[in-house]
Write a protein that holds these residues in place. Structure first.
Motif, PDB file in Angstrom:
ATOM      1  N   GLN A  18       0.845  -1.183   0.000  1.00 33.29           N
ATOM      2  CA  GLN A  18       0.000   0.000   0.000  1.00 33.29           C
ATOM      3  C   GLN A  18       0.879   1.231   0.000  1.00 33.29           C
ATOM      4  O   GLN A  18       1.787   1.358   0.819  1.00 33.29           O
ATOM      5  CB  GLN A  18      -0.846   0.035   1.268  1.00 33.29           C
ATOM      6  N   ALA A  19       0.599   2.126  -0.908  1.00 35.03           N
ATOM      7  CA  ALA A  19       1.401   3.336  -0.953  1.00 35.03           C
ATOM      8  C   ALA A  19       0.897   4.371   0.041  1.00 35.03           C
ATOM      9  O   ALA A  19       1.668   5.074   0.664  1.00 35.03           O
ATOM     10  CB  ALA A  19       1.363   3.929  -2.352  1.00 35.03           C
ATOM     11  N   ASP A  20      -0.407   4.405   0.199  1.00 35.52           N
ATOM     12  CA  ASP A  20      -0.978   5.424   1.075  1.00 35.52           C
ATOM     13  C   ASP A  20      -1.444   4.933   2.430  1.00 35.52           C
ATOM     14  O   ASP A  20      -1.422   3.745   2.693  1.00 35.52           O
ATOM     15  CB  ASP A  20      -2.165   6.069   0.366  1.00 35.52           C
ATOM     16  N   PHE A  21      -1.868   5.875   3.206  1.00 41.01           N
ATOM     17  CA  PHE A  21      -2.350   5.552   4.538  1.00 41.01           C
ATOM     18  C   PHE A  21      -3.695   4.871   4.458  1.00 41.01           C
ATOM     19  O   PHE A  21      -4.553   5.247   3.675  1.00 41.01           O
ATOM     20  CB  PHE A  21      -2.487   6.823   5.373  1.00 41.01           C
ATOM     21  N   ARG A  22      -3.845   3.880   5.313  1.00 36.16           N
ATOM     22  CA  ARG A  22      -5.090   3.136   5.333  1.00 36.16           C
ATOM     23  C   ARG A  22      -5.549   2.938   6.765  1.00 36.16           C
ATOM     24  O   ARG A  22      -4.741   2.831   7.675  1.00 36.16           O
ATOM     25  CB  ARG A  22      -4.848   1.762   4.708  1.00 36.16           C
ATOM     26  N   SER A  23      -6.837   2.868   6.924  1.00 35.35           N
ATOM     27  CA  SER A  23      -7.365   2.682   8.268  1.00 35.35           C
ATOM     28  C   SER A  23      -7.284   1.198   8.604  1.00 35.35           C
ATOM     29  O   SER A  23      -7.161   0.349   7.715  1.00 35.35           O
ATOM     30  CB  SER A  23      -8.812   3.132   8.337  1.00 35.35           C
ATOM     31  N   ALA A  24      -7.402   0.893   9.872  1.00 39.46           N
ATOM     32  CA  ALA A  24      -7.325  -0.489  10.308  1.00 39.46           C
ATOM     33  C   ALA A  24      -8.398  -1.308   9.591  1.00 39.46           C
ATOM     34  O   ALA A  24      -8.147  -2.409   9.116  1.00 39.46           O
ATOM     35  CB  ALA A  24      -7.527  -0.566  11.812  1.00 39.46           C
ATOM     36  N   GLN A  25      -9.566  -0.748   9.512  1.00 38.63           N
ATOM     37  CA  GLN A  25     -10.656  -1.465   8.880  1.00 38.63           C
ATOM     38  C   GLN A  25     -10.420  -1.690   7.401  1.00 38.63           C
ATOM     39  O   GLN A  25     -10.722  -2.763   6.870  1.00 38.63           O
ATOM     40  CB  GLN A  25     -11.958  -0.697   9.096  1.00 38.63           C
ATOM     41  N   GLN A  26      -9.868  -0.700   6.747  1.00 46.22           N
ATOM     42  CA  GLN A  26      -9.604  -0.860   5.320  1.00 46.22           C
ATOM     43  C   GLN A  26      -8.575  -1.955   5.127  1.00 46.22           C
ATOM     44  O   GLN A  26      -8.681  -2.780   4.225  1.00 46.22           O
ATOM     45  CB  GLN A  26      -9.062   0.440   4.745  1.00 46.22           C
ATOM     46  N   ILE A  27      -7.592  -1.955   5.992  1.00 47.78           N
ATOM     47  CA  ILE A  27      -6.554  -2.966   5.885  1.00 47.78           C
ATOM     48  C   ILE A  27      -7.168  -4.336   6.100  1.00 47.78           C
ATOM     49  O   ILE A  27      -6.878  -5.291   5.388  1.00 47.78           O
ATOM     50  CB  ILE A  27      -5.438  -2.702   6.916  1.00 47.78           C
ATOM     51  N   HIS A  28      -8.030  -4.410   7.061  1.00 47.50           N
ATOM     52  CA  HIS A  28      -8.684  -5.676   7.360  1.00 47.50           C
ATOM     53  C   HIS A  28      -9.487  -6.157   6.151  1.00 47.50           C
ATOM     54  O   HIS A  28      -9.341  -7.298   5.718  1.00 47.50           O
ATOM     55  CB  HIS A  28      -9.619  -5.492   8.564  1.00 47.50           C
ATOM     56  N   GLU A  29     -10.280  -5.267   5.607  1.00 48.90           N
ATOM     57  CA  GLU A  29     -11.088  -5.614   4.439  1.00 48.90           C
ATOM     58  C   GLU A  29     -10.199  -6.109   3.309  1.00 48.90           C
ATOM     59  O   GLU A  29     -10.457  -7.134   2.688  1.00 48.90           O
ATOM     60  CB  GLU A  29     -11.829  -4.388   3.915  1.00 48.90           C
ATOM     61  N   GLN A  30      -9.183  -5.342   3.068  1.00 47.72           N
ATOM     62  CA  GLN A  30      -8.234  -5.678   2.017  1.00 47.72           C
ATOM     63  C   GLN A  30      -7.723  -7.103   2.181  1.00 47.72           C
ATOM     64  O   GLN A  30      -7.688  -7.890   1.244  1.00 47.72           O
ATOM     65  CB  GLN A  30      -7.060  -4.693   2.103  1.00 47.72           C
ATOM     66  N   MET A  31      -7.356  -7.422   3.408  1.00 47.06           N
ATOM     67  CA  MET A  31      -6.833  -8.748   3.667  1.00 47.06           C
ATOM     68  C   MET A  31      -7.862  -9.840   3.421  1.00 47.06           C
ATOM     69  O   MET A  31      -7.551 -10.873   2.830  1.00 47.06           O
ATOM     70  CB  MET A  31      -6.309  -8.817   5.100  1.00 47.06           C
ATOM     71  N   ARG A  32      -9.068  -9.586   3.875  1.00 55.08           N
ATOM     72  CA  ARG A  32     -10.109 -10.579   3.676  1.00 55.08           C
ATOM     73  C   ARG A  32     -10.299 -10.774   2.173  1.00 55.08           C
ATOM     74  O   ARG A  32     -10.436 -11.890   1.692  1.00 55.08           O
ATOM     75  CB  ARG A  32     -11.424 -10.103   4.286  1.00 55.08           C
ATOM     76  N   ALA A  33     -10.286  -9.644   1.480  1.00 59.73           N
ATOM     77  CA  ALA A  33     -10.474  -9.694   0.032  1.00 59.73           C
ATOM     78  C   ALA A  33      -9.363 -10.516  -0.604  1.00 59.73           C
ATOM     79  O   ALA A  33      -9.572 -11.199  -1.608  1.00 59.73           O
ATOM     80  CB  ALA A  33     -10.484  -8.282  -0.529  1.00 59.73           C
ATOM     81  N   ASP A  34      -8.201 -10.462  -0.008  1.00 61.04           N
ATOM     82  CA  ASP A  34      -7.073 -11.197  -0.562  1.00 61.04           C
ATOM     83  C   ASP A  34      -7.076 -12.647  -0.107  1.00 61.04           C
ATOM     84  O   ASP A  34      -6.112 -13.377  -0.308  1.00 61.04           O
ATOM     85  CB  ASP A  34      -5.755 -10.548  -0.127  1.00 61.04           C
ATOM     86  N   GLY A  35      -8.126 -13.029   0.553  1.00 58.23           N
ATOM     87  CA  GLY A  35      -8.219 -14.406   0.987  1.00 58.23           C
ATOM     88  C   GLY A  35      -7.642 -14.731   2.352  1.00 58.23           C
ATOM     89  O   GLY A  35      -7.682 -15.883   2.786  1.00 58.23           O
ATOM     90  N   GLU A  36      -7.144 -13.737   3.035  1.00 58.64           N
ATOM     91  CA  GLU A  36      -6.556 -13.995   4.354  1.00 58.64           C
ATOM     92  C   GLU A  36      -7.675 -14.122   5.375  1.00 58.64           C
ATOM     93  O   GLU A  36      -8.708 -13.473   5.242  1.00 58.64           O
ATOM     94  CB  GLU A  36      -5.689 -12.809   4.789  1.00 58.64           C
ATOM     95  N   THR A  37      -7.443 -14.906   6.378  1.00 57.87           N
ATOM     96  CA  THR A  37      -8.436 -14.994   7.446  1.00 57.87           C
ATOM     97  C   THR A  37      -7.805 -14.363   8.671  1.00 57.87           C
ATOM     98  O   THR A  37      -6.894 -14.913   9.275  1.00 57.87           O
ATOM     99  CB  THR A  37      -8.801 -16.459   7.778  1.00 57.87           C
ATOM    100  N   VAL A  38      -8.303 -13.204   8.968  1.00 55.87           N
ATOM    101  CA  VAL A  38      -7.778 -12.479  10.118  1.00 55.87           C
ATOM    102  C   VAL A  38      -8.925 -11.797  10.830  1.00 55.87           C
ATOM    103  O   VAL A  38      -9.901 -11.398  10.210  1.00 55.87           O
ATOM    104  CB  VAL A  38      -6.835 -11.338   9.692  1.00 55.87           C
ATOM    105  N   GLY A  39      -8.801 -11.671  12.107  1.00 56.31           N
ATOM    106  CA  GLY A  39      -9.850 -11.020  12.880  1.00 56.31           C
ATOM    107  C   GLY A  39      -9.543  -9.532  12.913  1.00 56.31           C
ATOM    108  O   GLY A  39      -8.374  -9.140  12.881  1.00 56.31           O
TER     109      GLY A  39
END
Lengths: 154, 154
Positions: A18-39
């Motif tokens: 990620q080049a820019d700043f992201r919120s915790a939630q955005q990061i979380h969403e991103q990860m889920r979207a990428d197939g990661e399972t994280v709380g």
DNA sequence: ATATGTGCAAATGCTTTGCAACGCC
DNA sequence: GGCGTTGCAAAGCATTTGCACATAT
């Protein structure tokens, strides 16, 4: 005593792209979207831990939300953030630092630390009829982050 | 269409006696303590309205809480805030403004606006063993409104 | 083994909002 | 009298935390 878990690695890995700043939630969403399972809680816990460890840059948005970003530059620097697309530009301004410190000292303050964030409209959003003085909320996550990356000098 | 209600007046009146930044809740407590009957929601609504109208200065603390203060000086200025006691000092730094604007322009940014807050230890708290770099939460100006009457000013 | 890390859900803390009663203009 | 205002309580948010379970080392 800082274990290397799948989640933690994934978080760092995600941030590294990620080049820019992201919120915790955005990061979380991103990860889920990428197939990661994280709380979500884990993301929060790790972002906090990582920033505490100096591995992440934290920026508190005007509305109090915390935005994170991988910290490439340990040095002191500030950000220029586009209100429209959220793209950021880092810049150093030694002169400002100096003046600030001087002013603080003049008033008897010590152990000073400061926050300086500049919000505006980046080149490609300059014309947009954006009159809001403190928005930058909706934008972010999406597509067109212009991804400006260089550095300025005062 | 901005009516003059008892509550609104009281809020402004209360603010006019506060030298430093206060959170909506602190202001509310203060008012109740002074015998005013106001709802917390009303305080929030008015603080928001007033700041939108440019009559109040708003500062977003590091943890996202919004702090308000009467705006005596319409001009652009920044603050020096003591991490220990919360006392503030206003300062102008035209040079900083100029450089900042210049940097922003160099990057194609327009319609810039910035946030600059300086945190530190004021003269009377300089020696205190305060090692925290971004706390200011637990310390001084927080909860116990009963004694929070007297205020410092550098 | 065992201290750490994780997930979920419940809990926080600040702020906003829905809605009926209320009071300036 | 009408429309901005108020109050209360409920709703929203971003973030935190309690706790039982999982897992790196």
């Amino acid at each position: 005593m800082q274990r290397n878990t799948r989640q933690r690695t994934a978080i760092l890995e995600t941030l590294s792209r990620q080049a820019d700043f992201r919120s915790a939630q955005q990061i979380h969403e991103q990860m889920r979207a990428d197939g990661e399972t994280v709380g979500l809680a884990t993301v929060y816990r790790n972002l906090q831990a990582l920033s505490r460890a100096g591995r992440l840059d934290v920026l508190v948005a005007a509305d109090g939300e915390s935005l994170y970003r991988q910290c490439e530059d340990t040095g002191h620097h500030h950000h220029l953030v586009c209100r429209e697309c959220g793209s950021t530009v880092e810049f150093l301004a030694p002169r400002l630092e100096a003046s600030m410190t001087a002013i603080a000292r003049e008033h008897g303050f010590t152990d000073v630390d400061h926050t300086l964030e500049v919000f505006g409209l980046c080149a490609k959003h300059s014309g947009s009829g954006a009159k809001k003085t403190r928005a930058a909320k909706d934008s972010g996550a999406a597509e067109d982050s212009s991804t400006a990356e260089e550095d300025a000098r005062a």
